[in-house]
Design a protein around this motif. Sequence first.
Motif, PDB file in Angstrom:
ATOM      1  N   GLU A   1     -10.518  -4.995   6.426  1.00  0.00           N
ATOM      2  CA  GLU A   1     -11.335  -4.040   5.677  1.00  0.00           C
ATOM      3  C   GLU A   1     -10.540  -3.296   4.624  1.00  0.00           C
ATOM      4  O   GLU A   1     -10.964  -3.162   3.470  1.00  0.00           O
ATOM      5  CB  GLU A   1     -11.971  -3.046   6.651  1.00  0.00           C
ATOM      6  CG  GLU A   1     -12.793  -1.939   5.995  1.00  0.00           C
ATOM      7  CD  GLU A   1     -14.126  -2.433   5.448  1.00  0.00           C
ATOM      8  OE1 GLU A   1     -14.721  -1.724   4.606  1.00  0.00           O
ATOM      9  OE2 GLU A   1     -14.573  -3.530   5.871  1.00  0.00           O
ATOM     10  N   TYR A   2      -9.366  -2.791   4.978  1.00  0.00           N
ATOM     11  CA  TYR A   2      -8.644  -1.885   4.082  1.00  0.00           C
ATOM     12  C   TYR A   2      -7.431  -2.507   3.385  1.00  0.00           C
ATOM     13  O   TYR A   2      -6.941  -1.968   2.401  1.00  0.00           O
ATOM     14  CB  TYR A   2      -8.203  -0.630   4.844  1.00  0.00           C
ATOM     15  CG  TYR A   2      -9.354   0.247   5.229  1.00  0.00           C
ATOM     16  CD1 TYR A   2     -10.029   1.003   4.261  1.00  0.00           C
ATOM     17  CD2 TYR A   2      -9.801   0.326   6.542  1.00  0.00           C
ATOM     18  CE1 TYR A   2     -11.108   1.807   4.608  1.00  0.00           C
ATOM     19  CE2 TYR A   2     -10.872   1.129   6.897  1.00  0.00           C
ATOM     20  CZ  TYR A   2     -11.525   1.872   5.917  1.00  0.00           C
ATOM     21  OH  TYR A   2     -12.592   2.668   6.252  1.00  0.00           O
TER      22      TYR A   2
ATOM     23  N   GLU B   1      -7.192   6.124   6.072  1.00  0.00           N
ATOM     24  CA  GLU B   1      -7.661   5.021   6.907  1.00  0.00           C
ATOM     25  C   GLU B   1      -6.573   3.970   7.123  1.00  0.00           C
ATOM     26  O   GLU B   1      -6.689   3.113   7.989  1.00  0.00           O
ATOM     27  CB  GLU B   1      -8.883   4.348   6.256  1.00  0.00           C
ATOM     28  CG  GLU B   1     -10.091   5.242   6.112  1.00  0.00           C
ATOM     29  CD  GLU B   1     -10.795   5.474   7.438  1.00  0.00           C
ATOM     30  OE1 GLU B   1     -10.472   4.765   8.412  1.00  0.00           O
ATOM     31  OE2 GLU B   1     -11.667   6.362   7.494  1.00  0.00           O
ATOM     32  N   ILE B   2      -5.514   4.020   6.310  1.00  0.00           N
ATOM     33  CA  ILE B   2      -4.461   3.013   6.362  1.00  0.00           C
ATOM     34  C   ILE B   2      -3.244   3.510   7.117  1.00  0.00           C
ATOM     35  O   ILE B   2      -2.634   2.765   7.899  1.00  0.00           O
ATOM     36  CB  ILE B   2      -4.068   2.577   4.927  1.00  0.00           C
ATOM     37  CG1 ILE B   2      -5.279   1.951   4.228  1.00  0.00           C
ATOM     38  CG2 ILE B   2      -2.898   1.607   4.952  1.00  0.00           C
ATOM     39  CD1 ILE B   2      -5.042   1.612   2.775  1.00  0.00           C
TER      40      ILE B   2
ATOM     41  N   ARG C   1      -9.553  -3.701  10.895  1.00  0.00           N
ATOM     42  CA  ARG C   1      -9.013  -2.710   9.960  1.00  0.00           C
ATOM     43  C   ARG C   1      -8.190  -3.368   8.849  1.00  0.00           C
ATOM     44  O   ARG C   1      -8.302  -3.006   7.675  1.00  0.00           O
ATOM     45  CB  ARG C   1      -8.168  -1.676  10.721  1.00  0.00           C
ATOM     46  CG  ARG C   1      -7.619  -0.548   9.847  1.00  0.00           C
ATOM     47  CD  ARG C   1      -7.113   0.600  10.703  1.00  0.00           C
ATOM     48  NE  ARG C   1      -8.228   1.228  11.422  1.00  0.00           N
ATOM     49  CZ  ARG C   1      -8.967   2.214  10.934  1.00  0.00           C
ATOM     50  NH1 ARG C   1      -8.719   2.701   9.721  1.00  0.00           N
ATOM     51  NH2 ARG C   1      -9.950   2.714  11.648  1.00  0.00           N
TER      52      ARG C   1
ATOM     53  N   LYS D   1       0.830  -1.202   0.000  1.00  0.00           N
ATOM     54  CA  LYS D   1       0.000   0.000   0.000  1.00  0.00           C
ATOM     55  C   LYS D   1       0.866   1.255   0.000  1.00  0.00           C
ATOM     56  O   LYS D   1       0.543   2.251  -0.659  1.00  0.00           O
ATOM     57  CB  LYS D   1      -0.927   0.005   1.218  1.00  0.00           C
ATOM     58  CG  LYS D   1      -2.069  -0.991   1.143  1.00  0.00           C
ATOM     59  CD  LYS D   1      -3.063  -0.621   0.035  1.00  0.00           C
ATOM     60  CE  LYS D   1      -4.264  -1.560   0.050  1.00  0.00           C
ATOM     61  NZ  LYS D   1      -5.223  -1.265  -1.058  1.00  0.00           N
TER      62      LYS D   1
ATOM     63  N   ILE E   1      -8.500   7.047   0.677  1.00  0.00           N
ATOM     64  CA  ILE E   1      -8.546   5.837   1.502  1.00  0.00           C
ATOM     65  C   ILE E   1      -7.294   5.691   2.363  1.00  0.00           C
ATOM     66  O   ILE E   1      -7.318   5.039   3.409  1.00  0.00           O
ATOM     67  CB  ILE E   1      -8.728   4.598   0.591  1.00  0.00           C
ATOM     68  CG1 ILE E   1      -9.054   3.369   1.454  1.00  0.00           C
ATOM     69  CG2 ILE E   1      -7.472   4.348  -0.237  1.00  0.00           C
ATOM     70  CD1 ILE E   1      -9.362   2.131   0.647  1.00  0.00           C
TER      71      ILE E   1
END
Length: 565
Positions: free
Chosen positions: A525-526, A454-455, A522, A440, A451
Motif C-alpha cells: 500500500e505505502y 504510516e511508513i 502495508r 522513503k 503519509i
Amino acid sequence: MPGSLVLPSSAFLTLLPPELRNLVYDYALDWPQLSTLLMHVRRDEHPKISPAQKGPLPALPATCSSSLTILETPTILLLNRQITQEALRVLRQKPLILDSSLPSAGMCITEYIGPTTLQHVRLMVLDIALSQSNATAWLRMVEVLLDLLRATNSLTRLVVKATYNPTVPTTGWTFNDINSHGHAMSLLCRVASKAAQDNSLDEAIIVSDLRTGATGYIGGDILYELYNAHPDYEYTALVRDSERGALVAAAFPKIKLIYGTLDDLEVIEKAASEADIVVHTADASDNAGAAKAIAKGILAGHSKTSPGFWLHTSGTGILCWRDSEAKTYGEAPSSKPYDDLEAVEELTNLPDTAFHRDIDKLVLEANAAHPDVIKTAIVCPPTIYGPGRGPGNQQSRQVNTLVKIMFETGQAPRIGKGQSEWNNVHVQDLSALFRLLVEKAVAMSTSDGSIYSEIFGQKGYYLAENGHHVWGEISQKAGKIAYEKGYIQSADVVALDLEYADKRAGFEAVSWGLNSRGAARRAREYLGWTPKQPSLEEILPEMVVAEAKAFGLEKGYREKAAGTA
C-alpha cells in the motif's frame, strides 16, 4: 626392473628437496576436526541409513586410527629422526579444531582424542555454538579439557570462538540449561584470561561469533540491492574481522568498514550516531544490547530537524506464540492471519512472551519516546528462501534444514500431522522492500508529508510475505523430488520426533510444527512493493539438488567440482 633404484622406505623422503618434503608432510599430516570424527561414528552406527545412502564422508587424515575413536602417531613420524623433526614442525602449525559437542554429556572427549594427544597439541581452536540442546555436553567437554590442560599442555595458541544462539523462543519453553550456558562461557573466558596472564600461551583469543551481518544471508543481499541501486550513497558496514572485511570490500569497493561484534556497544553507538539510516540485520531480533546501543547512538547524533532512521529486522516467529503456549505442533491454524495494515496494532502489542517481542518493544519504545528524532520501521520476514547475492553466506535455513534432515534420515520429515502453515518470501524480494524503505527515508528529509506516519514509527511494522505454504506439503514435495532423482529410497513423509528435531536444528526444525500467518499489505500500500521472484514451490527442486550436492548424493558432482571428472 633392470636399472631401477630401490630405496629404503625410511630414506626415500630425505632424497627429495625440502620444498617437496614439506608438501608431503602437509598432505600426510593433519588433525581431524572433531565434527568429522563424530560424523563417521554416527553414520556408521545409524541403522536407518543404508550404505548406498550414506554417501562419501570427509576424508580422515592419517592421524586417525581405524577405530575412529582415538588419534595415533602417523607412520610418517616413525621413519627416522630427521623426518620426524621436519614433519612435527608442519603438524604443530596446524590447529586441532574442536567444533562439536559430544553426543551426550556422559561421554568424554578422550573417547575420541587421547589425553596425551590433547596435551601435545600446539594450536587449539574451541569453536563452540551453544544452544539449548548441547549446553550440558559442551560444559562437560570443556571441564574435562581444562582439567587435562591444567595438568600439562604444549599450547602456544588457544582460540576460543563462542556463539550463544538461543534457538528456542521464550513462549512456552524455558532454558533448563541456562546455568550450564553461563558456566561454560565463564570457564572459557577464564581459561583464556588465565593463560594470557600467566604467559603460558603466546596468544589467547576469544572471538564472539555473529550469525548475520554484511556477510550474512539477509544483510549481504540487502547490501547488494542497495549498493547496486544507489551507488551514490555512502555505506558503512560492521564486520567481525579482516577476513570478512576483505570479502565485503572486494564485492563493494566504495564501502567503509568498521570492525567489531554486537558486543562492541561503543562501536555500534558511535556508528549509529553518524549514520542517517541504520539497517540492522545482524542477530537483530534477539540482541538487546545492540538494539539499545543503536537507539542511544541515533538519539545522540540526530535531532528533530535531522532525524535518524532505524530499519530493524524481526521475524514472524513472533506470530507463533499461541502454538508455543499451548504446545500444539503440526496442527492447522486456530486463528485468523495477522494484518499489518488495518490491524497493525495487534502486531505492535503482541504478548511479551512472544519470540522476538522483547527486542521489538525496544525499537517501538525508542520511537515512542523520541518520535521526531528516532524514526523506526520493523520488517518481519517469514520463511526466507532463494539464493542470496551477498559476499558471504548465500543460503537460508528453514527449508534447507528440512532437506538436510531428509538426506540424513532417508525420509522427508514433518512435525506432527504436518498441517501447520507459514508465509514465505524470496530473499531478493525482501531486499527490495528494504530498498524501498531506505528510499522513503531519503525522500522524507526533503518532504513533510503526513503519509510518513504510516511508513515509520508506531505503524511502521511490515510482514514481508509473498507466499504461503503448509509444512507437510513442502516435506511431501521435497521427498518426491529427492525420490525421483534417486537421492532417497522412499518418497514417504514420516513424523519427526519433536525432541530430535529440537536437538538437531533447534527452532529451525521446531518451527515446522508452528503456525505463523499474516498478510503484507502495508508494504504494498505505502511502498509500492511488488515482489517478482519465483515462488518457494518453483525453486524447491533447485534447493533439493543443491543440498544433495553438498551431501555427496549427486553423482559426479564432487569430481566435477574438483576438476577430476
